[in-house]
Design an enzyme around this catalytic site. Structure first.
Site, short mmCIF file in Angstrom:
data_model
loop_
_atom_site.label_atom_id
_atom_site.label_comp_id
_atom_site.label_asym_id
_atom_site.label_seq_id
_atom_site.Cartn_x
_atom_site.Cartn_y
_atom_site.Cartn_z
N ASP A 57 0.40 51.65 -34.54
CA ASP A 57 0.79 50.26 -34.31
C ASP A 57 1.23 50.21 -32.86
OD1 ASP A 57 2.04 47.84 -33.98
OD2 ASP A 57 3.07 47.89 -35.91
N VAL A 58 0.46 49.53 -32.01
CA VAL A 58 0.75 49.58 -30.57
C VAL A 58 2.06 48.91 -30.18
CG1 VAL A 58 -1.66 49.84 -29.84
CG2 VAL A 58 -0.67 47.52 -30.07
N TYR A 97 -1.53 33.36 -27.11
CA TYR A 97 -2.67 34.23 -26.78
C TYR A 97 -2.99 34.16 -25.28
CZ TYR A 97 -7.29 36.43 -27.18
OH TYR A 97 -8.38 37.26 -27.05
N THR A 108 -13.99 36.79 -33.98
CA THR A 108 -14.55 35.44 -33.84
C THR A 108 -15.29 34.97 -35.10
OG1 THR A 108 -16.40 36.50 -32.68
CG2 THR A 108 -14.73 35.45 -31.32
N1 LIG Z 1 -14.05 38.65 -29.66
C1 LIG Z 1 -13.82 37.86 -28.60
O1 LIG Z 1 -14.47 36.82 -28.40
C2 LIG Z 1 -12.77 38.25 -27.59
C3 LIG Z 1 -12.74 37.55 -26.38
C4 LIG Z 1 -11.82 37.92 -25.42
C5 LIG Z 1 -10.95 38.96 -25.64
N2 LIG Z 1 -10.99 39.63 -26.83
C6 LIG Z 1 -10.06 40.75 -26.99
O2 LIG Z 1 -10.82 41.92 -27.26
C7 LIG Z 1 -10.02 42.88 -27.92
C8 LIG Z 1 -10.81 43.47 -29.09
O3 LIG Z 1 -11.02 42.46 -30.07
P1 LIG Z 1 -12.36 42.35 -30.94
O4 LIG Z 1 -12.99 41.05 -30.59
O5 LIG Z 1 -13.16 43.60 -30.82
O6 LIG Z 1 -11.77 42.16 -32.42
P2 LIG Z 1 -11.36 43.25 -33.51
O7 LIG Z 1 -10.53 42.57 -34.53
O8 LIG Z 1 -12.59 43.94 -34.00
O9 LIG Z 1 -10.50 44.30 -32.70
C9 LIG Z 1 -9.11 44.24 -32.56
C10 LIG Z 1 -8.52 45.54 -33.07
O10 LIG Z 1 -7.13 45.58 -32.78
C11 LIG Z 1 -6.49 46.20 -33.89
N3 LIG Z 1 -5.07 45.85 -33.90
C12 LIG Z 1 -4.49 44.66 -34.17
N4 LIG Z 1 -3.15 44.75 -34.12
C13 LIG Z 1 -2.87 46.06 -33.81
C14 LIG Z 1 -1.66 46.78 -33.64
N5 LIG Z 1 -0.45 46.21 -33.76
N6 LIG Z 1 -1.76 48.10 -33.34
C15 LIG Z 1 -2.96 48.71 -33.22
N7 LIG Z 1 -4.14 48.06 -33.38
C16 LIG Z 1 -4.08 46.75 -33.68
C17 LIG Z 1 -7.24 45.64 -35.10
O11 LIG Z 1 -7.01 46.41 -36.26
C18 LIG Z 1 -8.68 45.70 -34.58
O12 LIG Z 1 -9.27 46.94 -34.86
C19 LIG Z 1 -8.74 42.14 -28.33
O13 LIG Z 1 -7.71 42.47 -27.43
C20 LIG Z 1 -9.12 40.67 -28.16
O14 LIG Z 1 -7.99 39.85 -27.90
C21 LIG Z 1 -11.87 39.29 -27.82
#
Ligand SMILES: NC(=O)c1ccc[n+]([C@@H]2O[C@H](COP(=O)([O-])OP(=O)(O)OC[C@H]3O[C@@H](n4cnc5c(N)ncnc54)[C@H](O)[C@@H]3O)[C@@H](O)[C@H]2O)c1
Length: 279
Positions: free
Chosen positions: A72-73, A183, A221
């Site tokens: 948990d980060v 966010y 998303t």
């Molecule tokens: N998908 C998009 O359109 C998008 C756009 C811009 C930025 N992002 C960012 O990209 C990153 C990755 O997201 P993604 O789109 O791959 O979605 P995702 O849900 O697949 O990945 C996010 C990961 O973070 C983990 N996580 C959440 N809370 C946590 C915690 N407290 N400790 C450890 N791990 C935790 C989740 O379990 C998940 O595996 C995120 O930071 C997100 O904000 C996503």
């Protein structure tokens, strides 16, 4: 070419990486591509053993060594243990991608959450957002990146051979979105944290950069992309006329991690299909 092909440039032979959010989405894709290019990868996820184990298998199938570590980060001791796992299991630590994040306080990766309190304030304007929802998003997206960065940087400094860190921010760092102040602020914070750390760690030859994705087809998303009409509407708003793929973000991150980017630090890269060019 619709999106980055699966090629290996062998940029990371003998290197060891930590990837948070590595069990899914763009973190998973980056872990696989690091493995394909020779890295050993600590796949770090939040109580996500099944998807974590799946990612480990995919990294191994791509040619890398890998280990899943639950983290948990928001918890400092767990971040320190995650970074230490790289040293204990693979003997060193060179690279980090901090991809763990949540879109709102009720976010559960891979689920389309509905209704309060599951929505955790999503869509709520600042005047209506309960402070605990605000604090949760900041804790994961901003404090979590800081704790991750310093845990890995401490080990890189001890090692004395430099290092490279990429933090995943968002286009929301520069484009304000109604109902998502927590966010947006967290992602702008990641951008500034990156720039400060770039200065503070430069003397140790540790580079710190940010990737700020546009709309990417990942579990995060699903609420938008699983509805065909909404999906098409969003695609039409993207100048390159497609959603981003996890591979688009993984390749941006790998470039910044690599020696090809050895003179780049404190920068932000926007793989977003052009959607935020005007922001
Ligand atoms: N998908 C998009 O359109 C998008 C756009 C811009 C930025 N992002 C960012 O990209 C990153 C990755 O997201 P993604 O789109 O791959 O979605 P995702 O849900 O697949 O990945 C996010 C990961 O973070 C983990 N996580 C959440 N809370 C946590 C915690 N407290 N400790 C450890 N791990 C935790 C989740 O379990 C998940 O595996 C995120 O930071 C997100 O904000 C996503």
């Amino acid at each position: 070419m619709p999106f980055p092909p699966e090629t290996s440039l062998n940029r990371f032979d003998g290197k060891v990486a930590v990837v948070t959010g590595g069990a899914s989405g763009m973190g998973r894709e980056a872990a696989i591509r690091l493995g394909r290019e020779g890295a050993s990868v600590i796949v770090a996820g939040l109580a996500d053993d099944e998807r974590g184990a799946e990612t480990v298998s995919l990294v191994e199938a791509a040619g890398g060594q890998s280990l899943y570590v639950g983290v948990d980060v928001t918890r400092e001791a767990e971040c320190e243990a995650m970074a230490q796992a790289a040293i204990d299991n693979f003997g060193r630590l060179d690279l980090c991608i901090a991809a763990a994040g949540i879109s709102h306080a009720g976010y559960v990766s891979g689920e389309v959450t509905e209704g309060e309190p599951l929505l955790g304030g999503r869509g709520r304007h600042v005047l209506d957002k309960p402070v605990e929802y605000w604090e949760k998003v900041l804790a994961v997206n901003l404090t979590g990146v800081m704790l991750t960065n310093r845990a890995v940087a401490r080990r890189m400094i001890d090692q004395g051979q430099g290092g490279s860190i990429v933090n995943i921010s968002s286009g929301a760092a520069k484009a304000p979105i109604r109902g998502m102040a927590d966010y947006c602020v967290s992602k702008t914070g990641v951008w500034m944290l990156t720039r400060v750390l770039a200065l503070e760690l430069a003397a140790h030859q540790i580079r710190v950069n940010t990737v700020a994705p546009g709309l990417i087809d990942t579990p995060m998303t699903l609420a938008v992309t699983s509805d065909e009409e909404r999906r098409q509407r969003r695609i039409e708003a993207i100048p390159l006329n497609r959603l981003g793929e996890p591979a688009d973000i993984a390749e941006s991150a790998l470039f910044l991690l690599s020696d090809q980017a050895s003179y780049i630090t404190g920068q932000i890269l926007h793989p977003d299909g052009g959607i935020f060019v005007g922001s």
